[in-house]
Every structure is written in structure tokens, then in C-alpha cells.
Design an enzyme around this catalytic site. Structure first.
Site, PDB file in Angstrom:
ATOM      1  N   ILE A  48       0.835  -1.214   0.000  1.00 12.51           N
ATOM      2  CA  ILE A  48       0.000   0.000   0.000  1.00 12.51           C
ATOM      3  C   ILE A  48       0.867   1.261   0.000  1.00 12.51           C
ATOM      4  CG2 ILE A  48      -1.657   1.317   1.394  1.00 12.51           C
ATOM      5  CD1 ILE A  48      -2.664  -1.474   2.463  1.00 12.51           C
ATOM      6  N   TYR A  62      -2.788  -7.902  16.689  1.00 10.49           N
ATOM      7  CA  TYR A  62      -2.917  -7.012  15.531  1.00 10.49           C
ATOM      8  C   TYR A  62      -4.121  -6.081  15.722  1.00 10.49           C
ATOM      9  CZ  TYR A  62      -3.289  -5.630  10.596  1.00 10.49           C
ATOM     10  OH  TYR A  62      -3.368  -4.910   9.427  1.00 10.49           O
TER      11      TYR A  62
HETATM   12  N1  LIG Z   1      -2.417  -6.346   3.247  1.00 11.54           N
HETATM   13  C1  LIG Z   1      -3.540  -6.384   3.958  1.00 11.54           C
HETATM   14  O1  LIG Z   1      -4.358  -7.320   3.829  1.00 11.54           O
HETATM   15  C2  LIG Z   1      -3.859  -5.268   4.925  1.00 11.54           C
HETATM   16  C3  LIG Z   1      -5.185  -5.146   5.377  1.00 11.54           C
HETATM   17  C4  LIG Z   1      -5.504  -4.133   6.274  1.00 11.54           C
HETATM   18  C5  LIG Z   1      -4.519  -3.260   6.713  1.00 11.54           C
HETATM   19  N2  LIG Z   1      -3.234  -3.406   6.267  1.00 11.54           N
HETATM   20  C6  LIG Z   1      -2.241  -2.463   6.773  1.00 11.54           C
HETATM   21  O2  LIG Z   1      -1.721  -1.725   5.692  1.00 11.54           O
HETATM   22  C7  LIG Z   1      -0.390  -1.308   5.992  1.00 11.54           C
HETATM   23  C8  LIG Z   1       0.512  -1.647   4.836  1.00 11.54           C
HETATM   24  O3  LIG Z   1       0.507  -3.042   4.673  1.00 11.54           O
HETATM   25  P1  LIG Z   1       0.902  -3.757   3.306  1.00 11.54           P
HETATM   26  O4  LIG Z   1      -0.160  -4.718   3.009  1.00 11.54           O
HETATM   27  O5  LIG Z   1       1.292  -2.742   2.306  1.00 11.54           O
HETATM   28  O6  LIG Z   1       2.147  -4.596   3.839  1.00 11.54           O
HETATM   29  P2  LIG Z   1       3.609  -4.827   3.221  1.00 11.54           P
HETATM   30  O7  LIG Z   1       4.181  -5.922   4.039  1.00 11.54           O
HETATM   31  O8  LIG Z   1       3.536  -4.981   1.759  1.00 11.54           O
HETATM   32  O9  LIG Z   1       4.359  -3.445   3.560  1.00 11.54           O
HETATM   33  C9  LIG Z   1       4.675  -3.070   4.872  1.00 11.54           C
HETATM   34  C10 LIG Z   1       5.984  -2.279   4.842  1.00 11.54           C
HETATM   35  O10 LIG Z   1       6.263  -1.854   6.183  1.00 11.54           O
HETATM   36  C11 LIG Z   1       7.666  -1.959   6.381  1.00 11.54           C
HETATM   37  N3  LIG Z   1       7.961  -2.030   7.811  1.00 11.54           N
HETATM   38  C12 LIG Z   1       7.744  -3.065   8.660  1.00 11.54           C
HETATM   39  N4  LIG Z   1       8.198  -2.755   9.887  1.00 11.54           N
HETATM   40  C13 LIG Z   1       8.709  -1.496   9.812  1.00 11.54           C
HETATM   41  C14 LIG Z   1       9.329  -0.626  10.754  1.00 11.54           C
HETATM   42  N5  LIG Z   1       9.545  -0.999  12.024  1.00 11.54           N
HETATM   43  N6  LIG Z   1       9.701   0.599  10.328  1.00 11.54           N
HETATM   44  C15 LIG Z   1       9.524   0.979   9.058  1.00 11.54           C
HETATM   45  N7  LIG Z   1       8.979   0.184   8.111  1.00 11.54           N
HETATM   46  C16 LIG Z   1       8.569  -1.031   8.495  1.00 11.54           C
HETATM   47  C17 LIG Z   1       8.062  -3.236   5.640  1.00 11.54           C
HETATM   48  O11 LIG Z   1       9.450  -3.276   5.378  1.00 11.54           O
HETATM   49  C18 LIG Z   1       7.197  -3.117   4.388  1.00 11.54           C
HETATM   50  O12 LIG Z   1       7.897  -2.442   3.364  1.00 11.54           O
HETATM   51  C19 LIG Z   1       0.002  -2.008   7.301  1.00 11.54           C
HETATM   52  O13 LIG Z   1      -0.094  -1.099   8.362  1.00 11.54           O
HETATM   53  C20 LIG Z   1      -1.034  -3.116   7.416  1.00 11.54           C
HETATM   54  O14 LIG Z   1      -1.270  -3.483   8.749  1.00 11.54           O
HETATM   55  C21 LIG Z   1      -2.886  -4.374   5.376  1.00 11.54           C
END
Ligand SMILES: NC(=O)c1ccc[n+]([C@@H]2O[C@H](COP(=O)([O-])OP(=O)(O)OC[C@H]3O[C@@H](n4cnc5c(N)ncnc54)[C@H](O)[C@@H]3O)[C@@H](O)[C@H]2O)c1
Length: 262
Positions: A18, A153
Site C-alpha cells: 500500500i 494485531y
Molecule cells: N495487506 C492487507 O491485507 C492489509 C489489510 C488491512 C490493513 N493493512 C495495513 O496496511 C499497511 C501496509 O501493509 P501492506 O499490506 O502494504 O504490507 P507490506 O508488508 O507490503 O508493507 C509493509 C511495509 O512496512 C515496512 N515495515 C515493517 N516494519 C517497519 C518498521 N519498524 N519501520 C519501518 N517500516 C517497516 C516493511 O518493510 C514493508 O515495506 C500495514 O499497516 C497493514 O497493517 C494491510
């Protein structure tokens, strides 16, 4: 004139999913982006591919020192900050009784403390210019309802929901032109789902199972979420603050047909 021409944004978690898609969409609208991530190499790759003058920054969102450094970087490199997108996040699933304290602490630290630190440090820089500014915090459906096997979570994301509303009210009360909103996606097809996919016969089987819970019949794409973030950070949303925007294909709208035969 592009919608975000000359604006400056920090996007945490910008190296993937995202956050990466939001970086691309903001840059395409003229915004300079600081792609902030704990994975610097991947962040740099994203920043180099953007259509504006943008940079990567190694940020661990749970470190206060790192947040102070990135704000300095935004001020020295671009002259300020207009937009913060807190997208960095981690998740893990297990039976509640078996959840290791280390997993609980990690989720609270990245998802909730990371968002707290980001909002706090961003406000200090944003208010200096007095220009309209916006913060978008990526929470989750799990920030609005509980989950049988994702208690940690959900607790962390529920915290983000009310932190967001509190920050919105704080800024309004102080007379700062800084809005703060949260985003609550259903399942999004990103790298975050990769560790879960191993428990299914294939990644597609996992996505199909998730899609069956969504009235619109599919999981979300990163672009579905990035589009909403851009709206919340734009001047079109100038009157929107403290809002929890649900992007779930109707999942929380209510019950699908169970009371009649079709
Ligand atoms: N993918 C889903 O189904 C989903 C659904 C609802 C909410 N979300 C939320 O959306 C957001 C983005 O998720 P995504 O799906 O793009 O995940 P993703 O795993 O593709 O990206 C997450 C990014 O966060 C970075 N990250 C992790 N720990 C970190 C830290 N301590 N400091 C800095 N960067 C850090 C990772 O390196 C990664 O690049 C998250 O907060 C997640 O909880 C995701």
C-alpha cells in the site's frame, strides 16, 4: 496543475504494498516523496522509480530518534512537510493463549507506537509552515472489529483508530490546519499476505477464501487503498478529519442473504 504539485510527503512502509502504491500515485500528482522504510534497499528502488524528485530514508518507525532525523531530512531537503502516510505495519496470527509476548510487543511497537511517534513529530514540522497538512494512518478492518486469531494485531490497529481521532481533535483545538484520518482496508493483495499463503494449497486459494467474505467478491488491490489515501490528503477533503474510512467491499455493511432461498 497536478493535485499535489510541489507538496512534500513522508510515506512509511513505502517500500512495499500500500505504501509503495501511494508513493507512485502521489508522485504522479506532482508530490515529492520521502519513501521511508526499515528496508532501505527496497525503499531506494521505489524512490528511484518515482516521477518526481524523491528520496529514500531508512526509518524504523518504532525509534523516536529515527523520526527526529527524518523530520530534519524533510526540512533540509524539501523545506517542510505537507503529508504523512503511516503505512508501515506488521502482523502475526495465532491462538490467543499461545501468543508470545514478543509478538504482542512487536505489533504494538510498530503499528501503534510507530504511528504515535509519526503523528507527534510530523505535527511539529507541519505547523511551522501553517500550510494545510494531512496525516493518513493505515489501520485495518481489524482496527474496528476483533479477530479470533489476531488479537495483538487488532489491539494495535484499534489503538490507531482512536489515536487518529484524538490527534484530529488536538490539531483542530489548537487551530492547526492539520487533518488526521484513518483508513480501514479489508484484505489487500500485498506482500503482507505472503507468510499466510503457505498454509493454503496456493496463494490464489487463499485469496479466493478471503474474497468469499467480501460482498463485492474480491480482495482489495493496493490502488484501491492508495486512491482513498490521496482523497483524504487532498484539498477536496478539507472538511474531513477524525474520520475512519472503511474500504472493505461491503464487508462491515451487515449480513448477506441468509434468511431466504434465492
Ligand atoms: N495487506 C492487507 O491485507 C492489509 C489489510 C488491512 C490493513 N493493512 C495495513 O496496511 C499497511 C501496509 O501493509 P501492506 O499490506 O502494504 O504490507 P507490506 O508488508 O507490503 O508493507 C509493509 C511495509 O512496512 C515496512 N515495515 C515493517 N516494519 C517497519 C518498521 N519498524 N519501520 C519501518 N517500516 C517497516 C516493511 O518493510 C514493508 O515495506 C500495514 O499497516 C497493514 O497493517 C494491510
Amino acid at each position: 496543475m497536478k493535485k499535489f504539485q510541489g507538496k512534500i510527503a513522508i510515506i512509511t512502509g513505502g517500500a512495499s504494498g500500500i505504501g509503495r502504491e501511494t508513493a507512485v500515485q502521489l508522485a504522479n500528482e506532482g508530490c515529492h516523496v520521502i519513501v521511508a522504510d526499515i528496508n532501505f534497499d527496497a525503499a531506494e528502488k521505489v524512490a528511484k522509480g518515482l516521477s518526481t524528485d524523491s528520496i529514500a530514508f531508512k526509518l524504523d518507525v518504532s525509534s523516536e530518534e529515527a523520526w527526529i532525523d527524518i523530520m530534519k531530512c524533510a526540512e533540509e531537503t524539501f523545506g517542510g512537510l505537507d503529508i504523512l502516510v503511516n503505512s508501515a505495519g506488521i502482523g502475526s496470527a495465532c491462538d490467543f493463549e499461545d501468543m508470545p509476548l514478543s509478538d504482542w510487543n512487536a505489533m504494538l511497537s510498530v503499528n501503534l507506537t510507530g504511528t504515535f511517534l509519526g503523528c507527534q513529530k510530523a505535527i511539529k514540522l507541519m505547523k511551522k509552515s501553517g500550510n494545510p497538512a494531512a496525516i493518513a494512518n493505515v489501520s485495518s478492518l481489524g482496527g474496528l472489529v476483533g479477530g479470533e486469531d489476531i488479537a495483538g494485531y487488532c489491539a494495535s490497529k484499534g489503538g490507531v483508530t482512536l489515536l487518529t481521532k484524538s490527534v484530529a481533535l488536538y490539531c483542530a483545538g489548537k487551530g492547526y490546519d492539520i487533518r488526521c484520518n484513518s483508513i480501514h482496508p479489508t484484505y489487500v493483495d500485498t506482500e503482507m499476505l505472503d507468510p499466510i499463503a503457505g498454509a493454503f494449497s496456493s496463494r490464489q486459494a487463499m485469496l479466493d477464501g478471503m474474497a468469499s467474505q467480501v460482498p463485492l467478491g474480491r480482495v482489495a488491490k493496493p490502488a484501491d487503498i492508495a486512491g482513498a489515501i490521496l482523497y483524504l490528503c487532498s484539498s477536496t477533503a478539507a472538511m474531513v478529519t477524525g474520520h475512519q474510512m472503511v474500504i472493505d467491499g461491503g464487508q462491515l455493511a451487515g449480513m448477506t442473504a441468509q434468511h431466504s432461498t434465492k
